[in-house]
Design a protein around this motif. Structure first.
Motif, PDB file in Angstrom:
ATOM      1  N   GLY A 146       0.725  -1.292  -0.099  1.00  0.00           N
ATOM      2  CA  GLY A 146      -0.077  -0.104   0.009  1.00  0.00           C
ATOM      3  C   GLY A 146       0.850   1.067   0.069  1.00  0.00           C
ATOM      4  O   GLY A 146       0.221   2.156   0.241  1.00  0.00           O
ATOM      5  N   LEU A 147       2.116   1.268  -0.458  1.00  0.00           N
ATOM      6  CA  LEU A 147       2.889   2.299  -0.395  1.00  0.00           C
ATOM      7  C   LEU A 147       2.674   3.067  -1.966  1.00  0.00           C
ATOM      8  O   LEU A 147       2.318   2.580  -2.834  1.00  0.00           O
ATOM      9  N   SER A 148       2.785   4.564  -1.804  1.00  0.00           N
ATOM     10  CA  SER A 148       2.721   5.383  -3.012  1.00  0.00           C
ATOM     11  C   SER A 148       3.998   4.773  -4.046  1.00  0.00           C
ATOM     12  O   SER A 148       4.786   4.319  -3.666  1.00  0.00           O
ATOM     13  N   PRO A 149       3.548   4.990  -5.139  1.00  0.00           N
ATOM     14  CA  PRO A 149       4.189   4.619  -6.332  1.00  0.00           C
ATOM     15  C   PRO A 149       5.553   5.685  -6.397  1.00  0.00           C
ATOM     16  O   PRO A 149       5.561   6.794  -5.761  1.00  0.00           O
ATOM     17  N   SER A 150       6.610   5.292  -6.871  1.00  0.00           N
ATOM     18  CA  SER A 150       7.875   6.203  -6.978  1.00  0.00           C
ATOM     19  C   SER A 150       7.325   7.255  -8.002  1.00  0.00           C
ATOM     20  O   SER A 150       6.500   7.369  -8.666  1.00  0.00           O
ATOM     21  N   PRO A 151       7.859   8.274  -7.720  1.00  0.00           N
ATOM     22  CA  PRO A 151       7.762   9.725  -8.260  1.00  0.00           C
ATOM     23  C   PRO A 151       8.225   9.608  -9.758  1.00  0.00           C
ATOM     24  O   PRO A 151       7.674  10.494 -10.575  1.00  0.00           O
ATOM     25  N   ILE A 152       9.065   8.675  -9.981  1.00  0.00           N
ATOM     26  CA  ILE A 152       9.704   8.547 -11.469  1.00  0.00           C
ATOM     27  C   ILE A 152       9.191   7.061 -11.752  1.00  0.00           C
ATOM     28  O   ILE A 152       9.432   6.064 -11.029  1.00  0.00           O
ATOM     29  N   ARG A 153       8.489   7.099 -12.961  1.00  0.00           N
ATOM     30  CA  ARG A 153       8.123   5.715 -13.602  1.00  0.00           C
ATOM     31  C   ARG A 153       8.347   5.415 -14.807  1.00  0.00           C
ATOM     32  O   ARG A 153       8.354   6.242 -15.707  1.00  0.00           O
ATOM     33  N   LEU A 154       8.904   3.996 -15.209  1.00  0.00           N
ATOM     34  CA  LEU A 154       9.246   3.708 -16.514  1.00  0.00           C
ATOM     35  C   LEU A 154       7.713   3.573 -17.216  1.00  0.00           C
ATOM     36  O   LEU A 154       6.866   2.708 -16.776  1.00  0.00           O
ATOM     37  N   PRO A 155       7.643   4.487 -18.295  1.00  0.00           N
ATOM     38  CA  PRO A 155       6.426   4.305 -19.122  1.00  0.00           C
ATOM     39  C   PRO A 155       6.156   2.834 -19.586  1.00  0.00           C
ATOM     40  O   PRO A 155       6.957   2.093 -20.192  1.00  0.00           O
ATOM     41  N   GLY A 156       4.963   2.410 -19.605  1.00  0.00           N
ATOM     42  CA  GLY A 156       4.430   1.418 -20.197  1.00  0.00           C
ATOM     43  C   GLY A 156       4.846   0.108 -19.019  1.00  0.00           C
ATOM     44  O   GLY A 156       4.255  -1.138 -19.659  1.00  0.00           O
ATOM     45  N   ALA A 157       5.457   0.096 -18.002  1.00  0.00           N
ATOM     46  CA  ALA A 157       5.810  -1.040 -17.406  1.00  0.00           C
ATOM     47  C   ALA A 157       4.558  -1.697 -16.642  1.00  0.00           C
ATOM     48  O   ALA A 157       3.447  -0.753 -16.414  1.00  0.00           O
TER      49      ALA A 157
END
Length: 462
Positions: free
Chosen positions: A399-410
Motif C-alpha cells: 500500500g505504498l505510494s508509487p515512485s515519483p519516477i516511473r518507467l512508461p508502459g511498465a
C-alpha cells in the motif's frame, strides 16, 4: 529496515556530488573508445543499417535508465541496483549481481588502462607497455582516493573532452554531407545505399550487430551507484539518467550516421587504429592540423575517463557487499574524506591482475576475461529489470505510494526489455568475437552462486 523504507544517508559516504557531476560521470563510464575506434565491428556486421541497431539500443538503455531512476529515488543507497536486488529479489540475487558486476568492472578497468598504454605508444612506439599502464594506474588511483567532490569535478572535465569532440565531429560531418567542406564537395547520402544496399547483411547481420551495440551502451547503469553520494538523489539521479541516455543515443546515432554517410561501410568496417579512424579522416578533410595526434589524445582521455568511472563504481560495489556482510568488513571502512579506501585498493588489485594478463596473454586469458565482463554486464541488466518488477509488486502489496519516477508502459515495457537482453545474451554464442562470453560466463555465474551459502554462513557467524 522494512523494504519500503529508504536509506536517507549512508554512514561514512559524503553527499558531495552535484547534478552536473553525476550526469558527466555517467557519460564518462558509458562512452569509452568504442565509438571512436571499435564501431567498425558493428558496421562490418550490419553495414549502414547499423544506424537502426544503435537506435534500438538507445531505446533499451532508456528503459533501463527509467527503471533505475524509479528505484533509486526511493532507495538512494550505496550499492545502487545491487542493494535493491538484495532487498526485493533476495540476498542470493543481490550477492550474485554485485559480485558479478564487480568482476565485470574490474576486468573493464584492466582493458581500459592497457588500451591507454597502447595509445601512448602511438607517439613513443619503443616505450615498454608497462610504463604508461603503471603510471596511469597510479594517477587514477590518486584521483579516486581523493574526496568524491574532487573525483566528480575531475571526471566532469575529463569526460567533457570526448563530448566536445563528438559534437564537433557530428557538426563537421553534417556540413560535409550537406554542403561540403573547403575543396571537397558534399558527399550526400549515396554511401548509405551503395556497396550492397542499406542492409547488406540482412536481418541476421543487423541482429548480430546488436551484440556489439548493446555492449556500447553498457555503463548506463553506473549512474545508480552515485545515489548514495548525491547531494539531492531524488532530483539529480533521475535527471542524470534521462539526460545521459538521451545524450548517449544522440551521440551514437548521429556519430555512426555521419561515419557511414561519409566513409563507405566496407572501409569503415576494416579501419584499424587511430590513424584510420573515421574521426581522423573527417578532421583531416576539414583541414585540422595533426588530426591523428589530436584524435589519439581524445581516445586516450576516453579510455582513462571510462577507467576512472569504473574504478569508482567497483569500489562502491565492494563497499556495499561489505556493508551486507558478503565481503570482508574492512572494505566497509571509509577514510576522513569519506572514500572507501580499502574497497578501492581491492578494485585496484584486480586492475593490476587484469592489466598483467592483458600484457602477458592478450590472445588467451585476456579475451576470456573480456567475455566474462560482457556476460556479467548483461546479467546485471537482466537483474535490474527483474528488481524493478519486484519493486513495483512489493510497493503495491504494502500500500505504498508509487515512485515519483516511473518507467512508461511498465510492467509490459520491463518484460519486453528483459526478453530483448536475454535474446542478446543467447546470441553471443553465435558470434565469433563474443562466443567466449557464454563459454566463460555461465560457469563463472554458477561458481559465484555456489559460493553464496558459505559466505552467508560466515556473515551470520560474524
Amino acid at each position: 529496515m522494512s523494504r519500503g523504507q529508504s536509506t536517507v544517508d549512508e554512514p561514512g559516504l559524503r553527499r558531495e556530488l552535484s547534478g552536473r557531476q553525476i550526469g558527466m560521470i555517467a557519460i564518462g563510464g558509458a562512452i569509452g573508445t568504442g565509438l571512436f575506434l571499435g564501431s567498425g565491428l558493428a558496421i562490418s556486421l550490419a553495414g549502414p543499417s547499423v544506424i537502426i541497431a544503435y537506435a534500438v539500443g538507445g531505446v533499451l538503455a532508456l528503459a533501463l535508465a527509467y527503471a533505475l531512476a524509479e528505484m533509486t529515488v526511493v532507495h538512494p543507497e550505496a550499492g545502487g541496483f545491487g542493494a535493491i536486488a538484495h532487498r526485493y529479489l533476495g540476498p542470493l540475487a543481490g550477492f550474485v549481481q554485485r559480485w558479478t558486476y564487480w568482476v565485470a568492472q574490474v576486468v573493464n578497468i584492466g582493458s581500459e588502462v592497457t588500451a591507454a598504454g597502447l595509445y601512448v605508444r602511438f607517439w613513443w612506439s619503443q616505450l615498454p607497455l608497462w610504463v604508461p599502464v603503471t603510471a596511469f594506474s597510479v594517477v587514477m588511483l590518486l584521483v579516486n582516493a581523493a574526496s568524491v567532490r574532487f573525483f566528480g569535478e575531475f571526471e566532469y572535465w575529463f569526460a567533457m573532452i570526448k563530448v566536445v569532440t563528438i559534437v564537433v565531429f557530428v557538426a563537421l560531418g553534417l556540413v560535409y554531407v550537406t554542403v561540403g567542406l573547403p575543396g571537397r564537395p558534399a558527399t550526400g547520402l549515396g554511401a548509405l545505399t551503395e556497396h550492397g544496399g542499406f542492409a547488406p547483411g540482412g536481418v541476421a547481420g543487423l541482429w548480430l550487430a546488436m551484440t556489439v551495440v548493446t555492449f556500447s551502451y553498457l555503463g548506463t547503469e553506473a549512474v545508480a551507484l552515485t545515489a548514495a553520494e548525491s547531494r539531492d538523489p531524488a532530483r539529480d539521479v533521475p535527471r542524470a539518467a534521462r539526460r545521459m541516455v538521451f545524450r548517449l543515443g544522440l551521440f551514437y546515432l548521429l556519430g555512426i550516421s555521419v561515419v557511414v554517410a561519409i566513409v563507405p561501410w566496407p572501409e569503415a568496417a576494416v579501419a584499424d587504429g587511430v590513424a584510420q579512424s573515421p574521426f581522423v579522416r573527417l578532421f583531416t578533410a576539414a583541414g585540422v592540423p595533426a588530426a591523428a595526434g589530436i584524435m589519439n589524445f581524445v581516445v586516450l582521455t576516453a579510455a582513462l575517463s571510462a577507467m576512472s568511472t569504473n574504478l569508482y563504481v567497483s569500489a562502491r560495489m565492494a563497499y556495499s557487499l561489505a556493508r551486507d556482510g558478503y565481503a570482508p568488513k574492512a572494505l566497509a571502512r571509509v577514510d576522513a574524506r569519506g572514500t572507501p579506501r580499502n574497497a578501492l585498493l581491492l578494485s585496484a588489485l584486480g586492475l593490476t591482475l587484469a592489466a598483467v594478463l592483458a600484457v602477458a596473454a592478450p590472445d588467451g586469458a585476456f579475451a576470456l576475461l573480456v567475455g566474462i565482463a560482457l556476460f556479467g554486464a548483461l546479467v546485471t541488466w537482466l537483474l535490474i529489470f527483474a528488481s524493478q518488477l519486484a519493486f513495483r509488486r512489493s510497493r503495491a502489496a504494502e500500500g505504498l505510494s508509487p515512485s515519483p519516477i516511473r518507467l512508461p508502459g511498465a510492467p509490459s515495457t520491463t518484460v519486453l526489455a528483459m526478453a530483448f537482453v536475454l535474446a542478446v545474451l543467447v546470441t553471443l554464442g553465435f558470434t565469433r568475437q563474443f562466443a567466449p562470453a557464454l563459454a566463460a560466463g555461465v560457469p563463472f555465474l554458477l561458481l559465484v552462486a555456489l559460493s553464496y551459502p558459505a559466505v552467508r554462513r560466515r556473515a551470520n557467524r560474524r
